[in-house]
Motif scaffolding. Sequence first.
Motif, short mmCIF file in Angstrom:
data_model
loop_
_atom_site.label_atom_id
_atom_site.label_comp_id
_atom_site.label_asym_id
_atom_site.label_seq_id
_atom_site.Cartn_x
_atom_site.Cartn_y
_atom_site.Cartn_z
N TYR A 1 0.74 -1.13 -0.09
CA TYR A 1 -0.14 -0.03 0.02
C TYR A 1 0.84 1.12 -0.06
O TYR A 1 1.92 1.48 0.88
CB TYR A 1 -0.96 0.15 1.26
N LEU A 2 0.81 1.89 -0.92
CA LEU A 2 1.66 3.39 -1.11
C LEU A 2 0.84 4.54 -0.66
O LEU A 2 -0.29 4.75 -0.92
CB LEU A 2 2.10 3.33 -2.60
N PHE A 3 1.85 5.17 0.22
CA PHE A 3 1.12 6.62 0.48
C PHE A 3 1.05 7.57 -0.35
O PHE A 3 2.09 7.88 -1.11
CB PHE A 3 2.20 6.78 1.57
N ASP A 4 -0.03 7.97 -0.77
CA ASP A 4 -0.12 9.14 -1.76
C ASP A 4 -0.06 10.76 -1.16
O ASP A 4 -0.46 11.74 -1.89
CB ASP A 4 -1.60 8.99 -2.60
N THR B 1 -2.56 1.75 10.84
CA THR B 1 -1.85 1.86 12.12
C THR B 1 -0.25 1.60 12.08
O THR B 1 0.09 2.50 12.31
CB THR B 1 -2.48 0.72 13.16
N ALA B 2 -0.03 0.87 11.34
CA ALA B 2 1.62 0.33 10.80
C ALA B 2 2.10 1.79 10.35
O ALA B 2 3.03 2.45 10.65
CB ALA B 2 1.73 -0.60 10.10
N ALA B 3 1.30 2.35 9.27
CA ALA B 3 1.81 3.71 8.76
C ALA B 3 1.83 5.00 9.56
O ALA B 3 2.68 5.40 9.41
CB ALA B 3 0.60 4.07 7.51
N GLN B 4 0.70 4.95 10.54
CA GLN B 4 0.69 6.05 11.35
C GLN B 4 1.73 6.07 12.45
O GLN B 4 2.31 7.00 12.97
CB GLN B 4 -0.63 6.10 11.95
N THR B 5 1.86 4.64 12.94
CA THR B 5 2.83 4.56 14.06
C THR B 5 4.45 4.39 13.57
O THR B 5 5.23 4.55 14.34
CB THR B 5 2.55 3.52 15.11
N ARG B 6 4.41 4.19 12.50
CA ARG B 6 5.80 3.62 11.76
C ARG B 6 6.30 2.56 12.66
O ARG B 6 7.33 2.55 12.85
CB ARG B 6 6.92 4.73 12.06
N SER C 1 10.01 10.33 5.91
CA SER C 1 8.89 10.51 4.89
C SER C 1 8.52 8.93 4.52
O SER C 1 9.19 8.19 4.59
CB SER C 1 8.94 11.24 3.62
N LEU C 2 7.15 8.85 4.54
CA LEU C 2 6.30 7.50 4.57
C LEU C 2 6.42 7.22 2.77
O LEU C 2 5.65 8.01 2.19
CB LEU C 2 5.01 7.58 5.25
N LEU C 3 6.81 6.12 2.54
CA LEU C 3 6.47 5.66 1.00
C LEU C 3 5.24 4.93 1.18
O LEU C 3 4.45 5.00 0.32
CB LEU C 3 7.65 4.59 0.64
N GLY C 4 5.10 3.90 2.09
CA GLY C 4 3.73 3.09 2.43
C GLY C 4 3.97 1.84 3.29
O GLY C 4 4.75 2.24 4.34
N VAL C 5 3.44 0.84 3.09
CA VAL C 5 3.64 -0.43 4.09
C VAL C 5 3.69 -1.50 3.22
O VAL C 5 3.18 -1.46 2.01
CB VAL C 5 2.18 -0.36 5.02
N TRP C 6 4.28 -2.65 3.63
CA TRP C 6 4.21 -3.82 3.10
C TRP C 6 3.48 -4.76 3.88
O TRP C 6 3.57 -4.70 5.04
CB TRP C 6 5.60 -4.47 3.08
N GLY D 1 16.37 0.11 0.43
CA GLY D 1 17.53 0.53 0.24
C GLY D 1 17.93 0.87 -1.16
O GLY D 1 18.67 1.68 -1.51
N HIS D 2 16.89 0.54 -2.12
CA HIS D 2 17.01 0.70 -3.44
C HIS D 2 16.09 1.96 -3.81
O HIS D 2 15.65 2.39 -5.08
CB HIS D 2 16.47 -0.23 -4.44
N ARG D 3 15.46 2.70 -2.75
CA ARG D 3 14.77 3.86 -2.89
C ARG D 3 15.28 5.10 -2.66
O ARG D 3 16.12 5.15 -1.59
CB ARG D 3 13.37 3.71 -1.93
N SER D 4 15.02 6.11 -3.16
CA SER D 4 15.60 7.48 -2.78
C SER D 4 14.67 8.14 -2.01
O SER D 4 13.36 7.72 -2.03
CB SER D 4 16.22 8.24 -4.08
#
Length: 163
Positions: free
Chosen positions: A57-60, A87-92, A127-132, A159-162
């Motif tokens: 799920y990717l954060f827009d 919840t995972a996205a919000q709490t990191r 910054s949030l990319l999303g969740v796995w 590791g492959h994301r900027s």
Amino acid sequence: MFTLSPRTHASKAAHYADLAEQAHGLISGEPDLIANAANFSALVFHSLPQLNWAGFYLFDGTELVVGPFQGKPACIRIALGKGVCGTAAQTRQTQVVQDVNAFAGHIPCDSASQSEIVVPLVHADGSLLGVWDVDSPVIGRFDEEDRHGMEALCRVFMGHRSA
């Protein structure tokens, strides 16, 4: 492939290490997020037992939107703070849910899902990319070894994301 019997914990950790190496090989040098996410999802889904969904799920900028995955059709949008993914996205923080029916606010995208693990995907700048997100039709499917293994896999992916 390993089984989830108590006497195979060493091979479970080794299997995750092997998956991390395979994931690195799949996405190394490829800058496209969607291509990498698609291959990563397929690798995990077809390499681990007792899964019925594995994907992103990717954060827009406002909410989580379904990305590349393997499994049945999924919920399209999830608000931050809602369900296991939100919840995972919000709490990191990684969420390991032994029984999704006992998780307050669980969003039942697939009624067959009984347990779930969700790892937040955060860039180096915070910054949030999303969740796995990985689901299983088996209650109690995910444990601390799965947490460590999934987090290691996600470190390879991130590791492959900027930023």
